[in-house]
Design a protein around this motif. Structure first.
Motif, PDB file in Angstrom:
ATOM      1  N   GLY A  21       0.809  -1.210   0.000  1.00 49.78           N
ATOM      2  CA  GLY A  21       0.000   0.000   0.000  1.00 49.78           C
ATOM      3  C   GLY A  21       0.841   1.258   0.000  1.00 49.78           C
ATOM      4  N   ASN A  22       1.944   1.252   0.756  1.00 50.39           N
ATOM      5  CA  ASN A  22       2.799   2.435   0.817  1.00 50.39           C
ATOM      6  C   ASN A  22       3.398   2.769  -0.549  1.00 50.39           C
ATOM      7  OD1 ASN A  22       2.232   2.516   3.542  1.00 50.39           O
ATOM      8  ND2 ASN A  22       4.223   1.734   4.199  1.00 50.39           N
ATOM      9  N   VAL A  23       3.873   1.737  -1.271  1.00 52.02           N
ATOM     10  CA  VAL A  23       4.449   1.967  -2.596  1.00 52.02           C
ATOM     11  C   VAL A  23       3.391   2.515  -3.549  1.00 52.02           C
ATOM     12  CG1 VAL A  23       5.380   0.804  -4.637  1.00 52.02           C
ATOM     13  CG2 VAL A  23       6.347   0.333  -2.392  1.00 52.02           C
ATOM     14  N   GLN A  24       2.187   1.977  -3.475  1.00 54.67           N
ATOM     15  CA  GLN A  24       1.116   2.451  -4.355  1.00 54.67           C
ATOM     16  C   GLN A  24       0.811   3.918  -4.097  1.00 54.67           C
ATOM     17  OE1 GLN A  24      -2.091  -0.270  -3.592  1.00 54.67           O
ATOM     18  NE2 GLN A  24      -1.181  -1.942  -4.777  1.00 54.67           N
ATOM     19  N   ARG A  25       0.766   4.307  -2.820  1.00 51.08           N
ATOM     20  CA  ARG A  25       0.470   5.711  -2.502  1.00 51.08           C
ATOM     21  C   ARG A  25       1.629   6.625  -2.927  1.00 51.08           C
ATOM     22  NH1 ARG A  25      -2.438   2.881   1.572  1.00 51.08           N
ATOM     23  NH2 ARG A  25      -0.544   2.460   2.776  1.00 51.08           N
ATOM     24  N   ILE A  26       2.869   6.159  -2.754  1.00 50.46           N
ATOM     25  CA  ILE A  26       4.017   6.957  -3.201  1.00 50.46           C
ATOM     26  C   ILE A  26       3.962   7.157  -4.710  1.00 50.46           C
ATOM     27  CG2 ILE A  26       6.526   6.963  -3.446  1.00 50.46           C
ATOM     28  CD1 ILE A  26       6.639   5.403  -0.757  1.00 50.46           C
ATOM     29  N   ALA A  27       3.740   6.072  -5.434  1.00 49.75           N
ATOM     30  CA  ALA A  27       3.681   6.159  -6.898  1.00 49.75           C
ATOM     31  C   ALA A  27       2.551   7.075  -7.348  1.00 49.75           C
ATOM     32  CB  ALA A  27       3.515   4.760  -7.493  1.00 49.75           C
ATOM     33  N   GLN A  28       1.397   6.965  -6.692  1.00 43.46           N
ATOM     34  CA  GLN A  28       0.260   7.824  -7.049  1.00 43.46           C
ATOM     35  C   GLN A  28       0.611   9.290  -6.843  1.00 43.46           C
ATOM     36  OE1 GLN A  28      -3.407   6.822  -5.014  1.00 43.46           O
ATOM     37  NE2 GLN A  28      -4.343   8.805  -5.490  1.00 43.46           N
ATOM     38  N   SER A  29       1.303   9.583  -5.747  1.00 46.01           N
ATOM     39  CA  SER A  29       1.664  10.978  -5.470  1.00 46.01           C
ATOM     40  C   SER A  29       2.662  11.505  -6.496  1.00 46.01           C
ATOM     41  CB  SER A  29       2.230  11.107  -4.054  1.00 46.01           C
ATOM     42  OG  SER A  29       3.526  10.536  -3.956  1.00 46.01           O
ATOM     43  N   ILE A  30       3.586  10.666  -6.936  1.00 42.66           N
ATOM     44  CA  ILE A  30       4.568  11.103  -7.943  1.00 42.66           C
ATOM     45  C   ILE A  30       3.862  11.411  -9.260  1.00 42.66           C
ATOM     46  CG2 ILE A  30       6.607  10.426  -9.264  1.00 42.66           C
ATOM     47  CD1 ILE A  30       7.383   8.623  -6.856  1.00 42.66           C
ATOM     48  N   ARG A  31       2.940  10.551  -9.656  1.00 46.69           N
ATOM     49  CA  ARG A  31       2.207  10.786 -10.906  1.00 46.69           C
ATOM     50  C   ARG A  31       1.376  12.062 -10.813  1.00 46.69           C
ATOM     51  NH1 ARG A  31       0.955   5.093 -10.138  1.00 46.69           N
ATOM     52  NH2 ARG A  31       2.524   3.860 -11.236  1.00 46.69           N
ATOM     53  N   GLN A  32       0.751  12.287  -9.667  1.00 42.60           N
ATOM     54  CA  GLN A  32      -0.028  13.517  -9.505  1.00 42.60           C
ATOM     55  C   GLN A  32       0.879  14.743  -9.564  1.00 42.60           C
ATOM     56  OE1 GLN A  32      -2.657  13.650  -6.130  1.00 42.60           O
ATOM     57  NE2 GLN A  32      -3.568  11.650  -6.547  1.00 42.60           N
ATOM     58  N   ALA A  33       2.048  14.654  -8.934  1.00 43.22           N
ATOM     59  CA  ALA A  33       2.987  15.776  -8.946  1.00 43.22           C
ATOM     60  C   ALA A  33       3.431  16.081 -10.373  1.00 43.22           C
ATOM     61  CB  ALA A  33       4.197  15.454  -8.070  1.00 43.22           C
ATOM     62  N   LYS A  34       3.732  15.042 -11.149  1.00 36.67           N
ATOM     63  CA  LYS A  34       4.126  15.247 -12.544  1.00 36.67           C
ATOM     64  C   LYS A  34       2.993  15.882 -13.350  1.00 36.67           C
ATOM     65  CE  LYS A  34       6.335  12.211 -14.868  1.00 36.67           C
ATOM     66  NZ  LYS A  34       6.720  10.958 -15.544  1.00 36.67           N
TER      67      LYS A  34
END
Length: 705
Positions: A21-34
């Motif tokens: 779950g932590n990796v999924q949330r990190i990845a989601q945040s990176i995509r949103q930031a981009k």
């Protein structure tokens, strides 16, 4: 050349050891930031394993799985073309460090270990990590073979360094380092770092947020520069709630700030800063320039990358503009913090425990009323999130309810599914408290049960008299001794705990709900716990206590706030009622028991004692001296001494009760939570012979004078 940099900082609801779950949330945040145009993204402290792993950090598995999770982020091509600052434990030369790992396009740029570790209150970082003590120095870190195959690197720099991009310089500090007298951002800024990033795991306490903002504002006002602050949000698996409020500041001004409390798992806050303003701000500060040009500035190693944070244009482009500073920073009142913080914490705990809701013994008093209002606030937040289209909240709600098709109509509808209350009366209970409990339950929509348990109390007393062959115990008002009186009160209190767990287990079965058993809520406030004014293993013994670290005074203000904000007229009756346990016979049908009279001190006085004891580190004598000046207008030395000695006597005689306190939401700096926040013994010499003698001698001198 235009130097606008768009940066992103995140508040993520991470969970200890939930690597997937932590990796999924990190990845989601990176995509949103981009997607929002950011070229630099930072996240919370230790976001890969979760900050609250505690002694799991000592297990090699935690470090191993963190590298595996980092490998997934490195291999994800959708996370490229942005500098990513993430956090995890790193074992270097057999020493474990709390580290930031800076990534770019599938490669590791720098591993930056924490230099100043949090080691007070709720934090025990030196138990698991060592601080990096080599200022402005790096060493080669040999990557694990699996990660080396992904990045194509054998070693990467680890230590205290700056990151040079094609257009600016970035410095890294971690959480506690901001709060130290010689914060790393000072030297890094003097050495040329224009952007400072800080990844934090900072918990909520009432009235605390302004301290974070003021520290960062002061740092950027003195040093100049852009400062990114990231923070965790949510319940990481313990008593603390991390309250988000990720922010970006520049030259003393807040450019953007995320929400402090929210149910969303991922929140990305983006701002565009003008580096030319940073350079002009610094150049105009002659004192700063003099210090920056001096010999004492550390010669930081610099990690070089050709990546640029600025857009690829030399002339002004109207489509990209600097973020205007906020005119004001909105700080929540303590009443609003109580309404939101514990409510979000309860929601996280409920959805992650995968149980069916909450059960609360509702007494008709202010404390259980406040607890019920916090659950009501949670239901409001959940209903609002569902109506706003938050798919994660809706999925979690449906799982808790055991109904895959359920969609809430309102907050009261949510409460009808998740919240169960019960008034457990006896012959000593008044009609007023019973009525208040019923009206409150109706007003907030809980599934309410009303019962009398006199038969159970009588059965226990009858069993005792049958076994001992002695007379039946009597209340003091009927001629009984103090021991009899206390025992009869405690029977009622402890029976309520037994009934609470029975109803929590079986009410969903009675209602034919497939959502699972209920979590039992306690409602003892911090002041009662501090003095030990509760029965050990009574209905204060529960699964969770949302108000266990909140003072009576703050709870009353919260209830008054809820009266208006939640439009609950019934709360007027709670605010007007005298606090009472209602465990002794009524006098002419009215309550004959008062908490403050029985304690021999007011709740306001208890709050003062608590802060002096915990926050100001006062023993009996120093507390007496402090109060001698603060209370001299209304009390004489002998009266103050009597109050202090009475407090410390009951604190000592009841300290053993703290070992059984229900896990409580942390909200106050004087919480008595045993073995976690308050590391004091539980067996005392209750006479305090030496300490009280010092007070008595001081009183005698003042009386004689």
């Amino acid at each position: 050349m235009v130097h606008y940099v768009t940066v992103a900082t995140c508040a993520l609801n991470q969970w200890a050891l939930d690597f997937q779950g932590n990796v999924q949330r990190i990845a989601q945040s990176i995509r949103q930031a981009k997607a929002l145009g950011a070229r630099l993204r930072i996240g919370p402290e230790l976001e890969i394993p979760g900050y609250g792993c505690h002694d799991h950090f000592l297990e090699p598995d935690t470090t191993r799985h963190s590298w595996e999770a980092l490998g997934e982020l490195l291999q994800d091509k959708t996370l490229g073309d942005i500098i990513v600052d993430t956090g995890m434990p790193v074992l270097h030369r057999n020493v474990l460090y709390n580290c930031r790992v800076l990534l770019l396009n599938g490669r590791i740029l720098l591993i930056r270990p924490k230099m100043h570790l949090a080691n007070d209150g709720n934090y025990r970082e030196p138990r698991w990590f060592s601080p990096w003590t080599k200022q402005a120095a790096t060493e080669d870190f040999v990557l694990p073979p699996a990660v080396a195959r992904i990045t194509g690197q054998r070693t990467v720099p680890l230590g205290d360094a700056l990151l040079d991009t094609a257009d600016t310089c970035i410095g890294v500090e971690l959480c506690e380092e901001l709060f130290t007298p010689q914060s790393p951002h000072i030297a890094m800024s003097l050495a040329g770092a224009e952007i400072i990033v800080n990844s934090s795991g900072s918990h909520h306490e009432l009235r605390k947020l302004h301290r974070r903002v003021s520290l960062i504002a002061e740092a950027t006002l003195k040093c100049g520069g852009v400062y990114l602050y990231a923070n965790q949000r949510g319940c990481d698996g313990d008593r603390m709630y991390y309250d988000g409020a990720a922010m970006v500041l520049a030259n003393g001004h807040v450019l953007a700030m995320g929400r402090q409390f929210a149910l969303a798992d991922v929140e990305v806050t983006v701002a565009t800063a003008d580096l030319s303003r940073v350079r002009a701000f610094r150049a105009a500060n002659a004192s700063r320039s003099l210090q920056a040009a001096g010999r004492d500035v550390p010669a930081y190693p610099r990690v070089q990358t050709d990546f640029s944070l600025s857009p690829d244009f030399a002339q002004l482009d109207a489509s990209v503009a600097p973020t205007r500073p906020l005119k004001t920073v909105a700080y929540l009142r303590p009443e609003e913090e109580i309404a939101l913080g514990p409510a979000c914490w309860l929601w996280d705990y409920l959805r992650r425990s995968r149980l069916g809701g909450f059960f609360l013994p509702l007494s008709g008093g202010i404390d259980s009323c406040a607890t019920a209002l916090i659950v009501h606030s949670m239901c409001r937040l959940v209903a609002d999130a569902c109506h706003a289209g938050d798919a994660q909240v809706l999925a979690d709600l449906r799982r808790c309810c055991g109904d895959p098709a359920y969609t809430p109509a309102s907050a009261l509808d949510v409460a009808g599914r998740l919240f169960h209350t019960c008034y457990m009366g006896t012959a000593n209970s008044s009609a007023e408290t019973r009525g208040r409990a019923r009206l409150l339950a109706q007003s907030i929509g809980s599934y309410h049960v009303d019962l009398d348990m006199d038969a159970a109390v009588s059965a226990i007393v009858a069993l005792f008299t049958m076994v001992t062959g002695g007379p039946a115990p009597q209340y003091a008002v009927h001629g009984g001794s103090a021991a009899e009186n206390l025992a009869l009160q405690n029977i009622q209190a402890r029976l309520r705990m037994l009934l609470a767990y029975l109803f929590a287990a079986l009410l969903p079965w009675v209602r034919q709900s497939s959502g699972g058993p209920l979590l039992v809520l306690g409602s003892a406030n911090v002041d009662e716990s501090l003095r030990g004014y509760f029965t050990k293993y009574d209905c204060s013994s529960a699964d969770l206590n949302p108000i266990g670290s909140i003072s009576k005074a703050d709870l009353r203000r919260f209830v008054a706030f809820a009266r208006t904000e939640m439009q609950l007229a019934v709360l007027d009756e709670f605010l007007a009622a005298t606090p009472s346990a209602e465990l002794v016979p009524l006098a002419d049908g009215s309550c004959a028991q008062s908490d403050e009279v029985e304690m021999g001190m007011t709740y306001d006085e208890l709050s003062i004692f608590g802060r002096l004891r915990k926050v100001d580190k006062c023993g009996p004598y120093s507390m007496f001296v402090r109060l001698l000046h603060e209370w001299s207008d209304s009390l004489g030395p002998a009266e103050i001494a009597a109050k202090v000695k009475r407090f410390f006597y009951y604190y000592a005689v009841n300290r053993h009760k703290m070992t059984t306190l229900t896990p409580a939401y942390h909200a106050e700096a004087y919480s008595p939570d045993d073995n976690r926040f308050d590391l004091r013994p539980f067996l005392y010499d209750t006479a305090w012979t030496w300490q009280f003698a010092c007070i008595d001698r001081a009183v005698a001198r003042m009386t004689k004078a």
